[in-house]
Design a protein around this motif. Structure first.
Motif, PDB file in Angstrom:
ATOM      1  N   SER A 102       0.812  -1.217   0.000  1.00  0.00           N
ATOM      2  CA  SER A 102       0.000   0.000   0.000  1.00  0.00           C
ATOM      3  C   SER A 102       0.845   1.266   0.000  1.00  0.00           C
ATOM      4  O   SER A 102       0.351   2.346  -0.344  1.00  0.00           O
ATOM      5  CB  SER A 102      -0.959   0.005   1.196  1.00  0.00           C
ATOM      6  OG  SER A 102      -0.243   0.045   2.417  1.00  0.00           O
ATOM      7  N   ASP A 154       0.048   5.151  -1.355  1.00  0.00           N
ATOM      8  CA  ASP A 154      -0.286   5.945  -0.186  1.00  0.00           C
ATOM      9  C   ASP A 154       0.553   7.221  -0.180  1.00  0.00           C
ATOM     10  O   ASP A 154       1.731   7.195  -0.540  1.00  0.00           O
ATOM     11  CB  ASP A 154      -0.048   5.133   1.084  1.00  0.00           C
ATOM     12  CG  ASP A 154      -0.501   5.857   2.341  1.00  0.00           C
ATOM     13  OD1 ASP A 154      -1.335   6.771   2.222  1.00  0.00           O
ATOM     14  OD2 ASP A 154      -0.019   5.525   3.429  1.00  0.00           O
ATOM     15  N   THR A 170      -0.178  -4.872   6.115  1.00  0.00           N
ATOM     16  CA  THR A 170      -1.533  -4.982   5.573  1.00  0.00           C
ATOM     17  C   THR A 170      -2.477  -4.061   6.350  1.00  0.00           C
ATOM     18  O   THR A 170      -3.402  -4.547   7.026  1.00  0.00           O
ATOM     19  CB  THR A 170      -2.033  -6.438   5.651  1.00  0.00           C
ATOM     20  OG1 THR A 170      -1.899  -6.898   7.029  1.00  0.00           O
ATOM     21  CG2 THR A 170      -1.231  -7.344   4.746  1.00  0.00           C
ATOM     22  N   LEU A 208      -6.569   0.125   4.368  1.00  0.00           N
ATOM     23  CA  LEU A 208      -6.257   0.156   2.944  1.00  0.00           C
ATOM     24  C   LEU A 208      -6.391  -1.202   2.261  1.00  0.00           C
ATOM     25  O   LEU A 208      -6.699  -1.268   1.064  1.00  0.00           O
ATOM     26  CB  LEU A 208      -4.825   0.676   2.730  1.00  0.00           C
ATOM     27  CG  LEU A 208      -4.549   2.118   3.168  1.00  0.00           C
ATOM     28  CD1 LEU A 208      -3.056   2.411   3.096  1.00  0.00           C
ATOM     29  CD2 LEU A 208      -5.325   3.100   2.310  1.00  0.00           C
ATOM     30  N   LEU A 209      -6.147  -2.285   2.998  1.00  0.00           N
ATOM     31  CA  LEU A 209      -6.087  -3.604   2.388  1.00  0.00           C
ATOM     32  C   LEU A 209      -6.937  -4.614   3.160  1.00  0.00           C
ATOM     33  O   LEU A 209      -7.103  -4.505   4.371  1.00  0.00           O
ATOM     34  CB  LEU A 209      -4.648  -4.116   2.354  1.00  0.00           C
ATOM     35  CG  LEU A 209      -3.663  -3.394   1.439  1.00  0.00           C
ATOM     36  CD1 LEU A 209      -2.242  -3.867   1.712  1.00  0.00           C
ATOM     37  CD2 LEU A 209      -4.019  -3.598  -0.016  1.00  0.00           C
ATOM     38  N   PHE A 253      -7.916  -4.905  -2.240  1.00  0.00           N
ATOM     39  CA  PHE A 253      -7.965  -3.547  -1.772  1.00  0.00           C
ATOM     40  C   PHE A 253      -9.240  -3.349  -0.964  1.00  0.00           C
ATOM     41  O   PHE A 253     -10.276  -3.932  -1.281  1.00  0.00           O
ATOM     42  CB  PHE A 253      -7.959  -2.563  -2.961  1.00  0.00           C
ATOM     43  CG  PHE A 253      -6.724  -2.642  -3.802  1.00  0.00           C
ATOM     44  CD1 PHE A 253      -5.479  -2.362  -3.254  1.00  0.00           C
ATOM     45  CD2 PHE A 253      -6.797  -3.002  -5.131  1.00  0.00           C
ATOM     46  CE1 PHE A 253      -4.333  -2.446  -4.029  1.00  0.00           C
ATOM     47  CE2 PHE A 253      -5.659  -3.072  -5.915  1.00  0.00           C
ATOM     48  CZ  PHE A 253      -4.410  -2.792  -5.351  1.00  0.00           C
TER      49      PHE A 253
END
Length: 287
Positions: free
Chosen positions: A25, A29, A218, A222-223, A283
């Motif tokens: 990410s 980001d 993770t 975001l994920l 995602f």
């Protein structure tokens, strides 16, 4: 490595394998963590651009490469007003897919268009050869020990290869998706340090974990949570931490146990594997 003797007997302690760190990410980001992100190359392949992080990925890198079909996708994705702001460094391939109008547009704006007629390699492979020319060169440290001073040039220091984020590498034709997975394996082969490649689709990011211990960031903002640990290259024994369904010294293989539809429950997960193994995670917000 020898064993240490003591009054209570001898003991052998094997050194722990090195840890490989992954932070997918961070490439899209713009927050604090992104400042520590290593340099990377953005590779655009021949699939429709739908990834919601395209603009952030483009902004965060300075090496932008299009396969010839990828140049068509980039051109079609952007409006006429946007196109001048998104010019790749180069367009590479056998050029059988590059439309004449797209080639004329980019060439008129100074974008290099390079033909590689090698039919034994794909456009993905051709682009990877170009990206390799941007890898940081080895450096040399001034000799500071008797052993090192025996070489006039000093001690060679090998730097990590440029990370690659590939758009359009999975989805569409199944054989091309498998070839992209194949490219993950070839990037870790050969002499020296391997290259990290992240395959971005509109829903997932996919990459190849190295043998040994892997730590993957993770962030749940975001994920995830859906993810999979896939033994594409052959059977592997894995142990995991930070998942809803963890495994301990478990063999995973096709025809046996495969960890799909698992869930991350931590912002950092750990996977130890005896062989290279594919990790894929969605995602946040994808169905």
């Amino acid at each position: 490595m020898g064993c240490e003797e003591s009054k209570v007997g001898s003991s052998c302690v094997e050194p722990l394998p090195a840890v490989t760190y992954w932070d997918p990410s961070s490439y899209y980001d713009a927050g604090e963590v992104a400042r520590e992100r290593p340099p990377f190359a953005l590779l655009i392949l021949n699939q429709k651009i739908t990834n919601k992080f395209f603009t952030a990925l483009w902004k965060n890198t300075t090496v932008r490469v299009c396969a010839d079909g990828g140049a068509n996708r980039l051109f079609d994705f952007l409006s006429s007003k946007e196109r001048p702001k998104f010019l790749p460094n180069t367009i590479i391939g056998d050029l059988d897919s590059l439309r004449p109008d797209v080639r004329a547009y980019y060439e008129s704006r100074g974008v290099e268009v390079s033909q590689d007629a090698d039919q034994n390699s794909t456009d993905f492979g051709k682009c990877m050869r170009y990206i390799a020319t941007h890898d940081p060169p080895d450096s040399f440290v001034t000799p500071n020990t008797v052993e090192a001073s025996l070489t006039a040039e000093g001690v060679r220091v090998e730097h990590p290869k440029l990370t690659v984020v590939a758009l359009g590498a999975v989805g569409g034709r199944v054989d091309q998706s498998f070839h992209s997975i194949h490219m993950l394996f070839t990037a870790q082969q050969g002499p020296g340090l391997g290259r990290q490649i992240y395959l971005f689709s509109d829903q997932n990011v996919t990459f190849l974990l190295a043998p040994g211990r892997n730590t993957v960031k993770t962030p749940r903002s975001l994920l995830g949570p859906c993810c999979g640990i896939i033994p594409v290259g052959g059977p592997s024994t894995i142990s995991t931490e930070g998942f809803e369904w963890n495994l301990t010294n478990t063999e995973t293989k096709f025809g046996g146990m495969v960890s799909t539809s698992n869930h991350t429950i931590d912002d950092v997960v750990k996977i130890e594997t005896t062989e290279p193994i594919v990790f894929t995670i969605e995602f946040l917000g994808c169905l």
